[in-house]
Scaffold this active site. Structure first.
Site, mmCIF file in Angstrom:
data_model
loop_
_atom_site.group_PDB
_atom_site.id
_atom_site.type_symbol
_atom_site.label_atom_id
_atom_site.label_comp_id
_atom_site.label_asym_id
_atom_site.label_seq_id
_atom_site.Cartn_x
_atom_site.Cartn_y
_atom_site.Cartn_z
ATOM 1 N N ASN A 9 0.844 -1.199 0.000
ATOM 2 C CA ASN A 9 0.000 0.000 0.000
ATOM 3 C C ASN A 9 0.883 1.255 0.000
ATOM 4 O O ASN A 9 1.531 1.594 0.991
ATOM 5 C CB ASN A 9 -0.898 -0.046 1.254
ATOM 6 C CG ASN A 9 -1.867 1.127 1.328
ATOM 7 O OD1 ASN A 9 -1.552 2.229 0.896
ATOM 8 N ND2 ASN A 9 -3.043 0.888 1.893
ATOM 9 N N ASP A 65 -1.541 -3.855 10.613
ATOM 10 C CA ASP A 65 -2.893 -4.233 10.247
ATOM 11 C C ASP A 65 -3.805 -3.209 10.887
ATOM 12 O O ASP A 65 -3.591 -2.785 12.025
ATOM 13 C CB ASP A 65 -3.237 -5.648 10.711
ATOM 14 C CG ASP A 65 -4.470 -6.156 9.979
ATOM 15 O OD1 ASP A 65 -4.493 -6.092 8.734
ATOM 16 O OD2 ASP A 65 -5.440 -6.578 10.638
HETATM 17 P P1 IMP Z 1 -5.055 -3.541 5.903
HETATM 18 O O1 IMP Z 1 -4.258 -2.993 4.748
HETATM 19 O O2 IMP Z 1 -5.252 -5.005 5.858
HETATM 20 O O3 IMP Z 1 -4.527 -3.064 7.207
HETATM 21 O O4 IMP Z 1 -6.516 -2.981 5.692
HETATM 22 C C1 IMP Z 1 -7.023 -1.945 6.400
HETATM 23 C C2 IMP Z 1 -8.384 -1.509 5.910
HETATM 24 O O5 IMP Z 1 -8.766 -0.381 6.703
HETATM 25 C C3 IMP Z 1 -8.389 -1.033 4.456
HETATM 26 O O6 IMP Z 1 -9.686 -1.148 3.947
HETATM 27 C C4 IMP Z 1 -8.009 0.424 4.600
HETATM 28 O O7 IMP Z 1 -8.452 1.199 3.545
HETATM 29 C C5 IMP Z 1 -8.678 0.804 5.929
HETATM 30 N N1 IMP Z 1 -7.784 1.745 6.608
HETATM 31 C C6 IMP Z 1 -6.734 1.467 7.415
HETATM 32 N N2 IMP Z 1 -6.114 2.582 7.816
HETATM 33 C C7 IMP Z 1 -6.782 3.590 7.243
HETATM 34 C C8 IMP Z 1 -6.585 4.991 7.271
HETATM 35 O O8 IMP Z 1 -5.645 5.550 7.853
HETATM 36 N N3 IMP Z 1 -7.478 5.699 6.578
HETATM 37 C C9 IMP Z 1 -8.512 5.145 5.878
HETATM 38 N N4 IMP Z 1 -8.716 3.846 5.794
HETATM 39 C C10 IMP Z 1 -7.857 3.061 6.480
#
Ligand code: IMP
Length: 200
Positions: A9, A65
């Site tokens: 990401n 996460d």
């Molecule tokens: P991860 O990449 O598995 O941690 O997924 C996290 C989920 O939560 C994804 O859908 C991200 O878009 C959302 N998410 C996590 N952190 C943020 C943030 O700082 N802003 C907006 N969405 C977030």
């Protein structure tokens, strides 16, 4: 200290580079691994990601996460946030769907983001840090910065003017769930380094 970021990401990579700037060197991974996030907690998933990258590259790894919890929609999002409405490709559409679900159910809009960081230095040296930011889900998408659910998340701030995280990149960098977890981690590593320098 150098860490490989266990994530593809680009937005997260940018945030981490800024958060650890001048203290920890965070490099993007040359390759994004598909890691099944089968854990039931943020901690388990952060560990799975960090370990998967460590097992391949054999260098200290940082994984995070994270997710959004909305009080009125307790059975979706949370640790499963990244898998919400997989049929929708854009986060703009996912945000709109969430707003629709909330207004139909007239449910509580109180919400928070959680982030767990996993620093995997070696198989017997793994550290976790957690951060949260409290707020609520707004009535519309606002702002163009950030990523994911930022445009609909209104953080609790003393200037209660309804601005979303997508309108507050500077504030986010200091007070977000990721920023808080990172600050705790930095404090921990700084103390450990100070202690090891003090050893006779
Ligand atoms: P991860 O990449 O598995 O941690 O997924 C996290 C989920 O939560 C994804 O859908 C991200 O878009 C959302 N998410 C996590 N952190 C943020 C943030 O700082 N802003 C907006 N969405 C977030």
């Amino acid at each position: 200290m150098n860490f490989l970021l266990a994530s593809g990401n680009a937005h997260k990579a940018e945030e981490f580079k800024e958060l650890f700037s001048g203290i920890l060197n965070i490099s993007a991974s040359p390759q994004t691994l598909e890691v099944d996030e089968t854990g039931e907690t943020y901690t388990e998933n952060a560990f799975l990601k960090a370990k998967a990258y460590f097992d391949i590259y054999k260098i200290p790894t940082l994984a995070d996460d994270s997710g959004l919890t909305v009080e009125g929609l307790p059975d979706i999002l949370g640790v499963k946030s990244a898998r919400f409405a997989p049929e929708l490709k854009s986060y703009e559409d996912k945000c709109k769907l969430l707003l629709q679900m909330l207004s139909q159910k007239k449910s509580s809009r109180t919400a928070y983001f959680t982030c767990v960081l996993c620093f995997y230095l070696a198989p017997d040296e793994v550290f976790f840090f957690e951060g949260r930011v409290l707020g609520k889900i707004g009535d519309e998408l606002r702002g163009s910065k950030g990523f994911g659910y930022d445009p609909i998340f209104i953080p609790d701030r003393k200037e209660d003017n309804g601005m979303s995280l997508a309108e507050l990149p500077k504030w986010k960098n200091e007070f977000s769930h990721r920023a808080k977890a990172s600050q705790t981690a930095l404090h921990f590593f700084k103390e450990s380094m100070d202690k090891s320098h003090k050893k006779p």
